[in-house]
Design an enzyme around this catalytic site. Structure first.
Site, mmCIF file in Angstrom:
data_model
loop_
_atom_site.group_PDB
_atom_site.id
_atom_site.type_symbol
_atom_site.label_atom_id
_atom_site.label_comp_id
_atom_site.label_asym_id
_atom_site.label_seq_id
_atom_site.Cartn_x
_atom_site.Cartn_y
_atom_site.Cartn_z
ATOM 1 N N ASP A 1 -8.223 -7.410 0.035
ATOM 2 C CA ASP A 1 -7.218 -7.598 1.328
ATOM 3 C C ASP A 1 -7.952 -7.201 2.503
ATOM 4 O O ASP A 1 -8.721 -6.440 2.577
ATOM 5 C CB ASP A 1 -5.974 -6.632 1.251
ATOM 6 C CG ASP A 1 -5.942 -5.329 1.671
ATOM 7 O OD1 ASP A 1 -5.570 -5.051 2.668
ATOM 8 O OD2 ASP A 1 -6.539 -4.574 0.784
ATOM 9 N N ASP B 1 0.752 -1.177 0.067
ATOM 10 C CA ASP B 1 -0.017 -0.037 -0.088
ATOM 11 C C ASP B 1 0.824 1.406 -0.044
ATOM 12 O O ASP B 1 2.228 1.247 0.152
ATOM 13 C CB ASP B 1 -0.901 0.016 1.232
ATOM 14 C CG ASP B 1 -0.260 -0.130 2.507
ATOM 15 O OD1 ASP B 1 0.925 0.200 2.610
ATOM 16 O OD2 ASP B 1 -0.913 -0.079 3.494
#
Length: 380
Positions: A270, A96
């Site tokens: 996720d 991320d």
């Protein structure tokens, strides 16, 4: 045509929904979609070894840029040979941007056009994260899939604030693209924001699609809005994204949300949910959540889930796992974590088969009824 390091191949679209069966090709291998990605915050999925993750069927895992930047440092990881080598994982990794952690963990943050100034949650020191720095960190980590630096506004922020936020996120995305040093072997995704406002989601998606990213993420969901609100946003957002590129819904891991996301055309998900709840003894089963710490399981010598063929369920009883957790034995958390991760990865395997068989809506209804949601009459 641009030669992306990340490629999406569509195999089949389900007849009755927007669900897509496909695969994503990366420099470290190919994984099937739809796929749930376990989260390895600190370059490890809590209590699980790489070998166990492979046995579960995790074709890709996620690591957190913010945490690895603060400790042990992205430059150290680069010197080790990159994140894959550092953590002994030879399959795809997604990182991320660090943005969500800055907004959710850090104190005293100040957002400007240049980036975000905040206090390090570990030691209180002043830090600065910009679009360029977020890309530089991820270039050092060497993940297969990277995220643009974005602002993640709360779902119920005022319209004017969200509009300014998505426009800044688009400018940050452009800056990140220019700063990207490894476009040949790391695919950078743009992140669509806009809270619950359809016109702002459209504006954000249009901006990012024009930049021609290898893939697109849908951010700003699973942050307190209702399940129905999330579905509504997906209904008008996923059709805005290119059909020939991956679509990733960030931070979503509840089983019903996974299935409903797939129905709306999402490929990747996720969430820390399976390992987080496992540490408290909460287990996902085909008949709903089970809190194995409860006293009623003290002499229950059956598996966590009678319909599960994972290592935990094949070898250990509820009574034994309860004993381990009550005794604060780490092995108990390893067993519940393994089971929960297997449950979600295997759920996606069943979803892929349901897409192939064109019966995803029937699968959804049967699953929700068995799981105990009592929500099979939800609007799709």
């Amino acid at each position: 045509m641009t030669d992306y390091p990340i490629k999406y191949r569509l195999i089949k679209t389900e007849k009755h929904t927007g669900a897509r069966l496909g695969e994503i090709i990366t420099p470290h291998g190919t994984f099937p979609t739809p796929m749930f990605m376990p989260v390895g915050t600190q370059a490890t999925v809590k209590t699980q070894s790489p070998e166990e993750l492979k046995a579960i069927g995790s074709g890709i895992i996620l690591s957190n840029t913010y945490h690895l930047w603060l400790r042990p440092g992205d430059e150290l990881i680069a010197r080790s040979g990159g994140l894959h080598k550092f953590m002994n994982w030879d399959q795809p990794i997604l990182t991320d941007s660090g943005g969500f952690q800055v907004y959710s963990l850090a104190d005293s943050r100040n957002i400007t056009e240049e980036g975000v100034t905040f206090k390090n949650h570990l030691n209180g020191s002043k830090m600065f994260l910009s679009p360029e720095k977020a890309i530089s960190i991820q270039n050092n980590l060497g993940s297969d899939i990277m995220m643009s630096f974005d602002e993640c506004p709360q779902f119920y922020q005022p319209y004017d604030y969200v509009k300014k936020s998505i426009e800044r996120t688009s400018r940050w995305a452009e800056r990140g693209l220019k700063a990207h040093r490894r476009p040949h072997d790391q695919g950078l995704f743009g992140i669509v924001q806009g809270a619950g406002f359809e016109d702002l989601r459209r504006q954000s998606a249009a901006d990012l699609v024009a930049m021609d990213f290898p893939g697109y993420s849908i951010g700003g969901l699973a942050v307190g809005e209702s399940h129905e609100e999330m579905n509504a946003v997906l209904d008008f957002t996923t059709p805005l994204l290119p059909e020939n590129k991956p679509r990733y819904l960030m931070g979503v891991g509840a089983p019903d949300s996974l299935i409903d996301g797939v129905i709306r055309g999402v490929d990747m998900f996720d969430c820390v949910l399976p390992t987080r709840i496992a540490r408290n003894g909460t287990c996902m089963t085909s008949e709903g959540r089970l809190v194995v710490k409860n006293a009623k399981f003290a002499e229950d010598f059956t598996p966590l889930d009678h319909d599960c063929d994972c290592y935990t369920c094949q070898n250990y009883s509820r009574a034994y796992i309860r004993h381990l957790l009550k005794a604060d034995e780490t092995f108990g958390i390893r067993l519940t974590s393994y089971h929960n991760l297997y449950f979600l990865v295997n759920l996606m395997k069943k979803v892929r088969q349901a897409i192939m068989d064109d019966n995803l809506l029937e699968f959804r209804q049967d699953f929700l009824e068995r799981y105990g949601y009592n929500k099979s009459n939800r609007n799709f």
